[in-house]
Structures are given as C-alpha cells and as structure tokens.
Design an enzyme around this catalytic site. Structure first.
Site, PDB file in Angstrom:
ATOM      1  CD  GLU A   1      -4.995   0.544  -5.676  1.00 40.08           C
ATOM      2  OE1 GLU A   1      -4.579  -0.222  -4.775  1.00 40.08           O
ATOM      3  OE2 GLU A   1      -5.205   1.759  -5.501  1.00 40.08           O
TER       4      GLU A   1
ATOM      5  NE  ARG B   1      -4.357   7.928   1.718  1.00 44.33           N
ATOM      6  CZ  ARG B   1      -5.532   7.523   1.220  1.00 44.33           C
ATOM      7  NH1 ARG B   1      -6.651   8.157   1.547  1.00 44.33           N
ATOM      8  NH2 ARG B   1      -5.594   6.490   0.395  1.00 44.33           N
TER       9      ARG B   1
ATOM     10  NE  ARG C   1      -3.312   5.703   5.024  1.00 51.87           N
ATOM     11  CZ  ARG C   1      -3.288   4.576   5.740  1.00 51.87           C
ATOM     12  NH1 ARG C   1      -3.911   4.513   6.899  1.00 51.87           N
ATOM     13  NH2 ARG C   1      -2.636   3.511   5.289  1.00 51.87           N
TER      14      ARG C   1
ATOM     15  CG  HIS D   1      -0.299   9.456   2.580  1.00 55.72           C
ATOM     16  ND1 HIS D   1      -0.428   8.943   3.850  1.00 55.72           N
ATOM     17  CD2 HIS D   1      -0.588   8.441   1.729  1.00 55.72           C
ATOM     18  CE1 HIS D   1      -0.807   7.687   3.777  1.00 55.72           C
ATOM     19  NE2 HIS D   1      -0.905   7.338   2.509  1.00 55.72           N
TER      20      HIS D   1
ATOM     21  CG  ASP E   1       1.576   2.166   0.650  1.00 55.29           C
ATOM     22  OD1 ASP E   1       0.718   2.461  -0.221  1.00 55.29           O
ATOM     23  OD2 ASP E   1       1.302   1.513   1.673  1.00 55.29           O
TER      24      ASP E   1
END
Length: 390
Positions: A200, A100, A32, A29, A291
């Site tokens: 995560e 985003r 942001r 993206h 990312d």
C-alpha cells in the site's frame, strides 16, 4: 422517507415510472478495535481496555450492521427488487479476508436474509486481491509521476495545529516514544512517502502517527465508551472532532486519491465491479471492504466532492456507496443513481439501529462524465462507458 415520497410523486405526476433492477453496494466494515498495539508508546496515560483482538469488529459494530442489513432488505423488497428475504439465488455477499470485514458481511447478511444468504470470502491469510489497495504498476515513469503527485499533496496540507493539540492530549513529552526516539513533539516528526510495488502507498511520520491516535479516539467514541475514556475526555465538541479528522482525511487523500495512483490501487476492484455491472446475474450485491477501497474507487471513477451531514468522516464506519440500476419504461432506458448511505457520528455512538421507520442518512453522489437530471439519475450507458476507460 420524505425524499423518497417526493421522488415517487414527481415521476408519477410526470407520467414516468421507474423500476429498480439491480443494487450493488460497496461497504466499509463497521466499528472495530484500534489497528495498532503500539499506542502505549505514544503516551504515559492508560488507554481504555478493549474486549477484542486488534482490528476486530466489536459487538456494537455487529449489532449496527445487522440493523443496516434489515433496513436494506426491507427497502429492496418494498421496491420489488426481491420478492422476499429468502431469494438466495439473487443475492451475493462478498467480503475481504480480514476478520472485521468478514464479520461485518456476516452481520449484514444475517440481519437482511437470516439463513438465506451466505457470505463468500477467499480462504487465504493475505488480503483478497480484489480488495487489496496496493501499488501494481512497476514502471519507473509511473513511480516518478505518482511520487511527484503525492509530494505535492503532502506539501499542501497543514495539520500542525491539530498535531500540537495531540501533543497535549497524549502528553507525548513524557512518553516512551519521546525517550527512545528523542522526538517529543509530533508536529516535528518528518513525513516520508513510502512507494513500494505490491504494498500500500503510505506516508510515514507525523501524519501517520496523528492518524493512528485519532482513529483510536474515534473508535472509542463510536463504540460508546464513557466521555472520559475517549481521548481522556479532551475531545468533546463536533468542532474539535472536525479539527482532528483533518489529519485522517489528509492522510488518506495522499495515499489513495492522487490521479494515476487511484486507478492503480483500485484496478482489481474496478475490474470486478465493471464485470458485475455489465454481466452480473444477481439482483443484489454487497461487497465489504475498507475505507481505502471506497476512496480509491471513487477517485478513479471521478466522483465529485461531497459532504456527509452529521459525520466527522469522509468514509464513515459502516457507510455504504450504493449503486442503483433503474429502468424507465416511458423512454425505454436504464438509469443510474448513486447514494452514500450512512449513519451520523452521533447515531453510531448512541447505537441507533437503522430501519425504514428510522432510515439512515444519505447523500446523493455525482460523477464527472455522467450528468445527473433533477432527480439525481444519470444514463446507465454513460456510467458503463467509464469502465472501458479507467
């Protein structure tokens, strides 16, 4: 453009001709707002005001992405992949569910194709499973090996100097964090690896706090805020940025670029892209994620280390990993070229809009087990074989 002209001359002179057959882009993206609302706890200083909710695409990010879309559309038409900007049945733009990423995808599509392309994203509140970089393997053996690898990565990093400098920039000794947590030196905060299935992978502690602060500074820099509003004017040189970005790079490397873990967190994206590369009916695909998606995918596919001139980040805001499928008529074979197409840190801050006349920067990427020739192309079949292994 010079590199492109040299490439054309090289192949025409050698009696070869290449035709672009398909392009698949994995994009991060664009600019942001910061991702956390708790920044005020780490400093008594006043943060600059952002016009937008937490983690949302900024107006400048939208504008830069529209220009990048125009650039890519002009390029693929110039290469005759598409006949015009209204080839609706040959284009697929797919976004994760975050605001985003959706707005980045919409901005790209608008710049590239106007009203002739729609953005697909799933109607769900959580992350789209294709883009969700979570731990999926629940075996104890996997857990033990991954924790060992993550700890080894953590033991090998040294960002204490950068953290000590952050102490001074944010004046952490007078912060609410110091008063309530009784930790007044970021470099003294212990790092703890967090490993939980369906979440995560993470590292909680000094490196995470440092990443949060540097990310906020970097977004302010990218968005073009006054120098005194970027880290209160205390980060001004490229060398200073590079020193602080060591924290960000180390944080992401531990989380998404250890062997076994990378393939696990990227498994759904790998499966999706493997199907696109082998069975995709469209000529132009754009996937917009984060990312974490780029880092884990590149690690899982064994990309060689690379550097991006003029960039502080390893996975720049708005940057794109571009997979190109070419057909070489002379030898009746398909080839792959992979490039990182991005804008420099200064170009982003200055709001430079990409175009064919003023193209973005690029870096040729290479993978293990897919040897490239002198022009940066590797056999398509060698590339596809990787998806039957990972």
């Amino acid at each position: 453009m010079i590199a492109k002209l040299l490439f054309i001359v090289t192949f025409i002179g050698a009696g070869f001709s290449l035709q672009l057959k398909q392009v698949v882009i994995l994009s991060r993206h664009n600019i942001r707002t910061p991702l956390t609302t708790n920044l005020q706890l780490l400093t008594p200083k006043r943060w600059p005001k952002w016009n937008g909710e937490t983690g949302f695409l900024t107006p400048k990010g939208r504008k830069l992405e529209q220009a990048m879309g125009r650039y890519f559309a002009d390029w693929i038409i110039e290469e005759k992949l598409l006949l015009d900007k209204c080839s609706r049945n040959q284009v697929f733009v797919y976004s994760n569910t975050r605001e985003r990423t959706i707005q980045t995808a919409k901005s790209f599509a608008e710049g590239a194709f106007g009203e002739c392309a729609e953005v697909y994203y799933k109607n769900m509140t959580g992350m789209d499973p294709v883009f969700n970089p979570v731990i999926r393997n629940d075996s104890e053996e996997f857990r033990e090996v991954v924790l060992s690898e993550m700890q080894a990565q953590l033991n090998n990093i040294d960002v204490k100097d950068a953290l000590l400098r952050l102490n001074k920039i944010v004046d952490v000794k007078d912060s609410e964090y110091c008063k309530t947590e009784h930790v007044c030196d970021l470099s003294e905060v212990k790092n703890k690896i967090v490993f939980e299935v369906n979440k995560e992978p993470d590292v909680v502690g000094a490196i995470q706090l440092g990443n949060t602060l540097v990310d906020a500074f970097l977004m302010a820099y990218y968005d073009g805020m006054k120098e005194d509003d970027v880290a209160w004017g205390q980060i001004r040189t490229a060398q200073e940025w590079e020193s602080f970005l060591k924290i960000v790079k180390a944080y992401h490397k531990i989380r998404f670029q250890t062997k076994l873990l990378d393939k696990d967190v990227a498994s759904t994206l790998l499966k999706y892209l493997g199907d696109v590369f082998q069975n995709g009916s469209k000529k132009f695909y754009v996937l917009v994620g984060h990312d974490a998606n780029i880092l884990s995918l590149m690690s899982a596919l064994n990309f060689k280390d690379y550097s991006l001139d003029g960039q502080f980040e390893k996975t720049p805001i708005g940057g794109k990993v571009v997979f190109e499928k070419w057909y070489e008529e002379e030898n009746d074979r398909e080839l792959l070229r992979v490039r990182y197409v991005y804008q420099s840190s200064k170009q982003i801050r200055d709001g430079v809009e990409a175009s064919l006349q003023h193209p973005p920067l690029e870096a040729l990427l290479q993978m293990e087990d897919c040897a490239v020739d002198e022009n940066g192309y590797c056999p398509w079949n060698d590339f596809i074989r990787k998806f039957n292994i990972v």
